[in-house]
Design a protein around this motif. Structure first.
Motif: not given
Length: 98
Positions: A46-53, A66-75
């Motif tokens: 439910n969260s995506i971050t895209i950064t220009l290198t 979820r519940a104020m916790k962030y978990k990375v699923k894929a990079t």
């Protein structure tokens, strides 16, 4: 045009937003982050971050909040602009256009 606007346009612009339900956009100097409804995406993403290198490529991070916790699923590192839509679809299962 800001980096964030360019990234959203490369994903499909308003069609991308309509197709995925993307919301809560946050633009930062070298990228953008946004949320999508977790009920629509696979793996609860439910969260995506895209950064220009500096190499003019993108680093894309998919995660869950979820519940104020962030978990990375894929990079994905070093993604070119023409691969953004495919990477998004692969990780979320959501199409970015008709």
């Amino acid at each position: 045009m800001t980096v964030a606007t360019t990234i959203i346009d490369q994903l499909g612009g308003n069609r991308f937003i309509a197709m995925t339900g993307a919301n809560r956009f946050y633009a930062f100097p070298d990228g953008v982050s946004f949320r999508i409804p977790s009920r629509l995406a696979k793996n609860g993403i439910n969260s995506i971050t895209i950064t220009l290198t500096p190499d003019d490529l993108y680093d894309v991070e998919f995660g869950t909040v979820r519940a104020m916790k962030y978990k990375v699923k894929a990079t994905h590192l070093g993604v070119s602009s023409d691969q953004l839509e495919a990477v998004f679809t692969t990780e979320t299962g959501l199409r970015t256009q008709l």
